[in-house]
Design a protein around this motif. Structure first.
Motif: not given
Ligand code: ADP
Ligand code: ZN
Length: 730
Positions: A589, A200, A380, A549, A194-197, A263, A224-229
């Motif tokens: 989320r 990230q 994210f 999720n 994915k294109a990272l923020t 994933r 936090v949960t959903g931040s893209g870890k």
């Molecule tokens: P975490 O592990 O912190 O809970 P995730 O990596 O699972 O977070 O990310 C949460 C959701 O957001 C996932 O569905 C993920 O694919 C999406 N996501 C996170 N970062 C990006 C990004 N840069 N581009 C597209 N989707 C993203």
């Protein structure tokens, strides 16, 4: 450096998986054997699994020495693994044979190399071409040089197996024997992620650089949960694969692996190897062997995957690193998070500890600069952390036997009107935690444990959560003999579901509790169904807190936020804080913002206030200061000693003797507390007494404990277990 090799007849030391206190001498077999070779050796009348640990001691009558019976067809144990097992054994005071058992938990390692029949394109042209035959050949052509089993090929081509056999007879398809344990399909790190923020990307860059350094390094990846870890650490995995090293991702919960593997497959174009209790026996053997031979680049697994024989491990990710399930509570008592850091040390690898709510240990290590720290800011996309509020239960008007306050009820109703999901969280399995006789006050307990039986209406039985014993719900009180006065007290998720069904008769309810699902697969399916809108109200235990999720979920109601704060557990505050934040993190989320409502009788409690304020660093700082003042982990060291026996006198006598003869501990400045009855004083008919040892952080605790314990002779049937860094106090 070529491995040390012993010639036939040399004396070698073999560590077996049998509970013996030494490495045994054997003669090397015909053809010799290398250090680290997995072998079968005779032991009395039996043949047992072992590993060549080094040269033999040679102190045993040479003429009586027996010979190694067989060298297994498996990659020899590498020096790093040898070192790791030795260090874990020393750290946890575990005998080496138990460590070797943990490291060889794959069936049939001793069996001869297994093969299976596979089918490929042959050279000849069939005499007569039919539709079915053409389909078979088309499949084989399409997949290039790949080989198939008979069943796979028949299914792919949509023909009966007879058609394939016919082609074999003609030489148009070739039939061969191939090893059964095949390598895993290669993963492609260069498929587009994915294109990272921006934040990230910064984190991913740092992790990639660490991986390229091929040296030890530990990083707390916090967000936090959903931040893209996950997105970020998959980039570290990609870099590891690029430089040809192996990666391991540890997850706390089997039910999460399915979603995660999908994933991984999307990111790398093929499936990773999987290692946990739900994996079939043959697949376990395949993973074990391929990890050792380099035929598996990435393993996704539960804590025991840490003991797989990786050939060149470059990265370990511990996802949800704060999760208590990383602590193994029976057999070898180890904390997979801490041992992951140790293994990374040994392998010159990177370890990434990912969490929204890190353990205090990890937070302190990051503060002290021992671990690097990467923060991912917001969630994210448009989702934000939910609004958190307390519901003060002292002011709510609640009929007895109900637990959903009017305020929470109104909030749920509101979500349902909007077609959104609500989660009611209660960390208690079953229907009711206590069954009491209204005539005499007797509470029904377990016959062999010091624990109350929990009613499970779903099973129509009472169950002991300590030993698993069940019995039917009695009509008559076992104490006073009065009939019809037994009553359920307090709520479990099943009872909460009943209340929710009555309050919201039109709602579709789903109860998520580990005991309600026969298999990990059934649980996964239920979760997938709920995630796509298959329920309006989810009722769940801590099972739901772990990373699932639920995009339609916008309200989390915590039925009893005070529950985890009861008791004297060192980590009660930390755990409640983490759990509440994790559960709240399930809400909102996707696009709809979420709310979390915490029902509490003590809204002024510092932990509850910290949760609501969302000021994590303030919470950790306060918690760290308290632990530091008390000299407890992570600022001091602790060990829990549990003595258990059917004979109550024996455990107290030994406990008292141990407290008296504490010289080895006093010499390192450690203190002994106890003996005292353990919080659960009897389990499975065994009386339990515990002692606690507290020492300075730098004190050589293990050596002193070993010397201390060695002074005592254990009476028959008395067990002594030592838990270094105990996590739970039961
Ligand atoms: P975490 O592990 O912190 O809970 P995730 O990596 O699972 O977070 O990310 C949460 C959701 O957001 C996932 O569905 C993920 O694919 C999406 N996501 C996170 N970062 C990006 C990004 N840069 N581009 C597209 N989707 C993203
Ligand atoms: Zn019991």
């Amino acid at each position: 450096m070529s491995p040390e090799v012993f010639a036939e007849g040399d004396i070698v030391g073999v560590l077996t998986t049998e509970p013996l206190d030494r490495v045994l001498d054997y003669r090397a077999p015909e053809g010799g054997c290398a250090v680290g070779a997995f072998v079968i050796v005779p032991l009395g009348p039996r043949r047992v699994l072992g590993v060549v640990w080094g040269p033999g001691q040679g102190d045993f009558d040479r003429t009586k020495l027996r010979q190694v019976a067989a060298v297994l067809d498996a990659a020899p144990m590498l020096p790093g693994m040898h070192d790791f097992l030795t260090r874990v054994a020393d750290y946890t005071l575990t005998p080496l044979p138990a460590m070797l058992r943990l490291a060889t938990r794959a069936p049939g390692l001793g069996a001869p190399p297994a093969t299976r029949r596979v089918y490929r394109r042959g050279d000849a042209v069939p005499d007569r071409m039919t539709d079915a035959r053409a389909r078979v050949l088309a499949v084989l052509d399409e997949f290039g040089g790949l080989s198939f089993t008979l069943g796979e090929l028949a299914a792919q081509a949509g023909v009966g197996t007879g058609v394939i056999k016919g082609l074999v007879a003609q030489g148009a398809v070739s039939e061969q024997e191939a090893p059964r344990d095949l390598p895993f399909p290669p993963l492609d790190p260069d498929l587009l992620g994915k294109a990272l923020t921006p934040d990230q990307a910064v984190a991913a860059d740092a992790l990639r650089a660490g991986v390229r350094g091929q040296a030890y390094g530990a990083t707390l990846l916090k967000g936090v949960t959903g931040s893209g870890k996950t997105e970020v650490y998959l980039e570290a995995v990609a870099e590891t694969l690029r430089i040809g090293r192996q990666a391991l991702v540890l997850l706390p919960e089997i039910a999460l692996t399915g979603e995660f593997l999908t994933r991984v497959e999307e990111r790398f174009g093929a499936r990773a190897a999987e290692w946990h209790s739900g994996v079939t026996q043959t697949e376990r053997r395949r993973v074990w062997k391929m990890v050792g031979e380099g035929g598996a680049q990435l393993v996704v697994g539960a804590r025991s995957a840490l003991f797989l024989p990786f050939r060149d491990l470059g990265l370990i990710v511990v996802d949800e690193e704060h999760d208590t399930s990383y602590k193994q509570e029976d057999g070898v008592l180890y904390n997979a998070r801490d041992m992951a850091v140790l293994r990374a040390h040994v392998e010159a690898a990177q370890v990434v500890l990912a969490s929204a709510t890190p353990s205090l240990e990890t937070w302190v290590n990051a503060e002290a600069g021992k671990y690097a720290r990467l923060n991912l800011g917001a969630r994210f996309g448009p989702a934000v952390m939910p609004q958190m509020d307390a519901i003060d239960m002292r002011t709510e008007d609640l009929p007895s036997g109900t637990w959903i306050s009017p305020t929470l009820r109104a909030a749920v109703a509101q979500r349902m009107d909007k077609g959104e999901q609500a989660l009611l969280f209660l960390n208690r399995r079953g229907y009711a935690p206590v069954t009491i006789c209204r005539a005499c006050g007797h509470q029904i307990g377990c016959e062999t444990c010091d624990a109350r039986m929990v009613e499970h209406r779903f099973l129509k039985r009472l169950m002991c959560h300590q030993c698993g014993a069940t019995k039917p719900m009695p009509e008559t009180c076992p104490s006073c003999g009065v009939t019809g006065r037994l009553a359920a007290v307090g709520p479990g998720v099943e009872r909460l579901a009943e209340e929710a069904a009555a309050a919201f008769p039109q709602a579709r309810l789903a109860v998520l509790s580990s005991d309600l699902f026969g298999s990990a697969r059934a649980l996964k399916e239920a979760i997938a169904e709920i995630a796509t809108g298959g329920a309006d109200i989810i009722i769940g235990t801590q099972l739901v807190a772990k990373g699932h999720n639920f995009p339609l979920l916008t309200l989390v109601g915590v039925i009893d936020a005070d529950l985890g704060l009861q008791g004297s557990d060192l980590r009660a505050a930390e755990r409640t804080f983490a759990l509440m934040r994790q559960v709240a993190g399930r809400a909102g989320r996707a696009e709809a913002p979420g709310t979390a409502l915490l029902q509490t009788f003590q809204p002024e409690h510092p932990v509850i206030r910290a949760i609501l304020a969302g000021d994590e660093d303030a919470f950790w700082r306060a918690e760290a200061a308290e632990r530091k003042a008390a000299g407890v982990p992570p600022f001091g060291r602790m060990a829990g000693i549990v003595l258990s026996s059917p004979d109550v006198q024996a455990v107290f006598d030994l406990g008292a003797a141990m407290a008296r003869k504490d010289g080895p501990l006093r010499r390192i400045g450690a203190q002994v507390w106890g003996p005292a009855p353990a919080p659960i004083a009897r389990i499975r008919g065994r009386h339990r007494v515990r002692l606690l040892v507290k020492a300075d952080k730098a004190a050589p605790l293990q050596a002193a404990l070993a010397e201390w314990a060695a002074q005592f002779r254990l009476p028959a049937n008395l067990r002594l277990s030592i838990d270094i860094d105990p996590q739970s106090f039961y």
